[in-house]
Write a protein that holds these residues in place. Structure first.
Motif, PDB file in Angstrom:
ATOM      1  N   VAL A  18      41.792 -12.346  42.575  1.00  0.00           N
ATOM      2  CA  VAL A  18      41.551 -11.357  43.631  1.00  0.00           C
ATOM      3  C   VAL A  18      42.604 -10.247  43.550  1.00  0.00           C
ATOM      4  O   VAL A  18      42.278  -9.059  43.636  1.00  0.00           O
ATOM      5  N   TYR A  19      43.845 -10.636  43.356  1.00  0.00           N
ATOM      6  CA  TYR A  19      44.922  -9.649  43.221  1.00  0.00           C
ATOM      7  C   TYR A  19      44.663  -8.740  42.011  1.00  0.00           C
ATOM      8  O   TYR A  19      44.719  -7.511  42.121  1.00  0.00           O
ATOM      9  N   ALA A  20      44.405  -9.351  40.870  1.00  0.00           N
ATOM     10  CA  ALA A  20      44.212  -8.577  39.640  1.00  0.00           C
ATOM     11  C   ALA A  20      43.027  -7.622  39.768  1.00  0.00           C
ATOM     12  O   ALA A  20      43.115  -6.459  39.358  1.00  0.00           O
ATOM     13  N   TYR A  21      41.936  -8.100  40.336  1.00  0.00           N
ATOM     14  CA  TYR A  21      40.773  -7.227  40.481  1.00  0.00           C
ATOM     15  C   TYR A  21      41.030  -6.101  41.477  1.00  0.00           C
ATOM     16  O   TYR A  21      40.447  -5.018  41.358  1.00  0.00           O
ATOM     17  N   GLY A  22      41.918  -6.315  42.450  1.00  0.00           N
ATOM     18  CA  GLY A  22      42.312  -5.227  43.339  1.00  0.00           C
ATOM     19  C   GLY A  22      43.019  -4.128  42.568  1.00  0.00           C
ATOM     20  O   GLY A  22      42.750  -2.936  42.758  1.00  0.00           O
ATOM     21  N   VAL A  23      43.912  -4.533  41.670  1.00  0.00           N
ATOM     22  CA  VAL A  23      44.627  -3.572  40.824  1.00  0.00           C
ATOM     23  C   VAL A  23      43.643  -2.872  39.888  1.00  0.00           C
ATOM     24  O   VAL A  23      43.664  -1.645  39.746  1.00  0.00           O
ATOM     25  N   ILE A  24      42.774  -3.645  39.268  1.00  0.00           N
ATOM     26  CA  ILE A  24      41.809  -3.060  38.321  1.00  0.00           C
ATOM     27  C   ILE A  24      40.893  -2.075  39.042  1.00  0.00           C
ATOM     28  O   ILE A  24      40.639  -0.972  38.556  1.00  0.00           O
ATOM     29  N   GLY A  25      40.395  -2.478  40.203  1.00  0.00           N
ATOM     30  CA  GLY A  25      39.479  -1.617  40.955  1.00  0.00           C
ATOM     31  C   GLY A  25      40.110  -0.304  41.363  1.00  0.00           C
ATOM     32  O   GLY A  25      39.442   0.739  41.396  1.00  0.00           O
ATOM     33  N   GLU A  82      40.158  -5.290  29.319  1.00  0.00           N
ATOM     34  CA  GLU A  82      40.977  -6.340  28.711  1.00  0.00           C
ATOM     35  C   GLU A  82      41.588  -7.243  29.781  1.00  0.00           C
ATOM     36  O   GLU A  82      41.539  -8.475  29.673  1.00  0.00           O
ATOM     37  N   LEU A  83      42.137  -6.658  30.835  1.00  0.00           N
ATOM     38  CA  LEU A  83      42.728  -7.459  31.909  1.00  0.00           C
ATOM     39  C   LEU A  83      41.667  -8.279  32.624  1.00  0.00           C
ATOM     40  O   LEU A  83      41.867  -9.469  32.883  1.00  0.00           O
ATOM     41  N   ALA A  84      40.536  -7.676  32.933  1.00  0.00           N
ATOM     42  CA  ALA A  84      39.465  -8.406  33.615  1.00  0.00           C
ATOM     43  C   ALA A  84      38.975  -9.581  32.762  1.00  0.00           C
ATOM     44  O   ALA A  84      38.728 -10.672  33.283  1.00  0.00           O
ATOM     45  N   THR A  85      38.884  -9.377  31.474  1.00  0.00           N
ATOM     46  CA  THR A  85      38.457 -10.454  30.580  1.00  0.00           C
ATOM     47  C   THR A  85      39.493 -11.575  30.567  1.00  0.00           C
ATOM     48  O   THR A  85      39.137 -12.759  30.620  1.00  0.00           O
ATOM     49  N   GLU A  88      39.133 -13.559  33.803  1.00  0.00           N
ATOM     50  CA  GLU A  88      37.963 -14.462  33.800  1.00  0.00           C
ATOM     51  C   GLU A  88      38.215 -15.693  32.937  1.00  0.00           C
ATOM     52  O   GLU A  88      37.852 -16.804  33.308  1.00  0.00           O
ATOM     53  N   ARG A  89      38.842 -15.505  31.801  1.00  0.00           N
ATOM     54  CA  ARG A  89      39.133 -16.650  30.933  1.00  0.00           C
ATOM     55  C   ARG A  89      40.142 -17.589  31.591  1.00  0.00           C
ATOM     56  O   ARG A  89      40.035 -18.810  31.477  1.00  0.00           O
ATOM     57  N   GLY A  90      41.126 -17.036  32.276  1.00  0.00           N
ATOM     58  CA  GLY A  90      42.106 -17.865  32.964  1.00  0.00           C
ATOM     59  C   GLY A  90      41.500 -18.660  34.108  1.00  0.00           C
ATOM     60  O   GLY A  90      41.806 -19.845  34.286  1.00  0.00           O
ATOM     61  N   VAL A  91      40.635 -18.027  34.870  1.00  0.00           N
ATOM     62  CA  VAL A  91      39.990 -18.729  35.978  1.00  0.00           C
ATOM     63  C   VAL A  91      39.055 -19.803  35.433  1.00  0.00           C
ATOM     64  O   VAL A  91      38.987 -20.914  35.973  1.00  0.00           O
ATOM     65  N   THR A  92      38.364 -19.518  34.361  1.00  0.00           N
ATOM     66  CA  THR A  92      37.504 -20.525  33.735  1.00  0.00           C
ATOM     67  C   THR A  92      38.311 -21.768  33.391  1.00  0.00           C
ATOM     68  O   THR A  92      37.911 -22.896  33.695  1.00  0.00           O
ATOM     69  N   ALA A  93      39.450 -21.582  32.767  1.00  0.00           N
ATOM     70  CA  ALA A  93      40.306 -22.704  32.383  1.00  0.00           C
ATOM     71  C   ALA A  93      40.807 -23.464  33.599  1.00  0.00           C
ATOM     72  O   ALA A  93      40.932 -24.696  33.569  1.00  0.00           O
ATOM     73  N   ALA A  94      41.071 -22.757  34.706  1.00  0.00           N
ATOM     74  CA  ALA A  94      41.568 -23.415  35.914  1.00  0.00           C
ATOM     75  C   ALA A  94      40.526 -24.351  36.521  1.00  0.00           C
ATOM     76  O   ALA A  94      40.880 -25.355  37.144  1.00  0.00           O
ATOM     77  N   CYS A 117      32.243 -17.105  35.584  1.00  0.00           N
ATOM     78  CA  CYS A 117      33.391 -16.450  34.944  1.00  0.00           C
ATOM     79  C   CYS A 117      33.083 -16.097  33.492  1.00  0.00           C
ATOM     80  O   CYS A 117      33.397 -14.992  33.038  1.00  0.00           O
ATOM     81  N   VAL A 118      32.492 -17.026  32.780  1.00  0.00           N
ATOM     82  CA  VAL A 118      32.159 -16.780  31.376  1.00  0.00           C
ATOM     83  C   VAL A 118      31.138 -15.643  31.263  1.00  0.00           C
ATOM     84  O   VAL A 118      31.259 -14.778  30.396  1.00  0.00           O
ATOM     85  N   ALA A 119      30.156 -15.626  32.156  1.00  0.00           N
ATOM     86  CA  ALA A 119      29.154 -14.558  32.125  1.00  0.00           C
ATOM     87  C   ALA A 119      29.799 -13.200  32.418  1.00  0.00           C
ATOM     88  O   ALA A 119      29.477 -12.201  31.761  1.00  0.00           O
ATOM     89  N   ARG A 120      30.721 -13.170  33.391  1.00  0.00           N
ATOM     90  CA  ARG A 120      31.406 -11.901  33.681  1.00  0.00           C
ATOM     91  C   ARG A 120      32.259 -11.461  32.489  1.00  0.00           C
ATOM     92  O   ARG A 120      32.249 -10.284  32.115  1.00  0.00           O
ATOM     93  N   ALA A 121      32.999 -12.388  31.901  1.00  0.00           N
ATOM     94  CA  ALA A 121      33.841 -12.047  30.745  1.00  0.00           C
ATOM     95  C   ALA A 121      32.981 -11.520  29.606  1.00  0.00           C
ATOM     96  O   ALA A 121      33.329 -10.522  28.966  1.00  0.00           O
ATOM     97  N   TYR A 122      31.862 -12.180  29.347  1.00  0.00           N
ATOM     98  CA  TYR A 122      30.988 -11.745  28.262  1.00  0.00           C
ATOM     99  C   TYR A 122      30.375 -10.376  28.573  1.00  0.00           C
ATOM    100  O   TYR A 122      30.225  -9.538  27.687  1.00  0.00           O
ATOM    101  N   GLY A 123      30.043 -10.153  29.839  1.00  0.00           N
ATOM    102  CA  GLY A 123      29.493  -8.855  30.232  1.00  0.00           C
ATOM    103  C   GLY A 123      30.489  -7.726  30.042  1.00  0.00           C
ATOM    104  O   GLY A 123      30.117  -6.603  29.712  1.00  0.00           O
ATOM    105  N   LEU A 124      31.757  -8.033  30.229  1.00  0.00           N
ATOM    106  CA  LEU A 124      32.810  -7.031  30.042  1.00  0.00           C
ATOM    107  C   LEU A 124      33.158  -6.837  28.573  1.00  0.00           C
ATOM    108  O   LEU A 124      33.407  -5.734  28.116  1.00  0.00           O
TER     109      LEU A 124
END
Length: 155
Positions: A18-25, A82-85, A88-94, A117-124
């Motif tokens: 949520v924090y990271a996506y706030g920065v990205i957005g 790159e950051l969003a991907t 997503e990969r980190g959250v998937t692993a969690a 998460c995987v679908a979002r990462a792949y979409g990005l």
């Protein structure tokens, strides 16, 4: 590790997402910003779901940190992707350890969260990586070819 600890691990990952996506957005525009906003909202919803599960189980959900160290501070659309991907990969692993929970509802939630998460990462960034926790596929050496032999002159 208990299911409660696994839920806590996933919650911590969602807080960071949520924090990271706030920065990205804040650093994107147009279609990418719409994509990032949708991901932000999805991670907030998962975060809230995890908080509710932890509370229902008698636990106390952890609060988010005030700030997180990001591996990239995006200043271009490519860096934002790159950051969003990475997020997503980190959250998937969690969520991975929760797929072994004895609670079928938790397993299902974790599997669906990973799928999203995987679908979002792949979409990005349409690239397929090894499943979290699995070794990367070995790289086979390129086949060597030999030049065809020159025909011998007739004798």
């Amino acid at each position: 590790m208990t299911a409660g600890q696994g839920l806590g691990t996933a919650l911590a990952a969602e807080h960071a997402a949520v924090y990271a996506y706030g920065v990205i957005g804040a650093r994107t525009t147009g279609a990418l910003r719409a994509t990032v906003t949708a991901a932000f909202n999805a991670h907030r919803a998962r975060r809230d779901q995890l908080r509710a599960l932890i509370t229902a189980g008698g636990g106390t959900p952890t609060e988010p940190d005030a700030a997180y160290r990001l591996p990239i501070t995006p200043s271009t659309p490519a860096q934002a992707v790159e950051l969003a991907t990475l997020v997503e990969r980190g959250v998937t692993a969690a969520y991975l350890e929760l797929t072994a929970s004895p609670d079928a509802a938790v397993r299902r939630m974790a599997a669906l969260a990973m799928q999203e998460c995987v679908a979002r990462a792949y979409g990005l960034h349409p690239e397929i990586e090894a499943f979290p926790g699995m070794p990367a596929a070995p790289v086979s050496p390129a086949p060597t070819t030999t030049a065809p032999a020159s025909p011998s002159p007739p004798s």
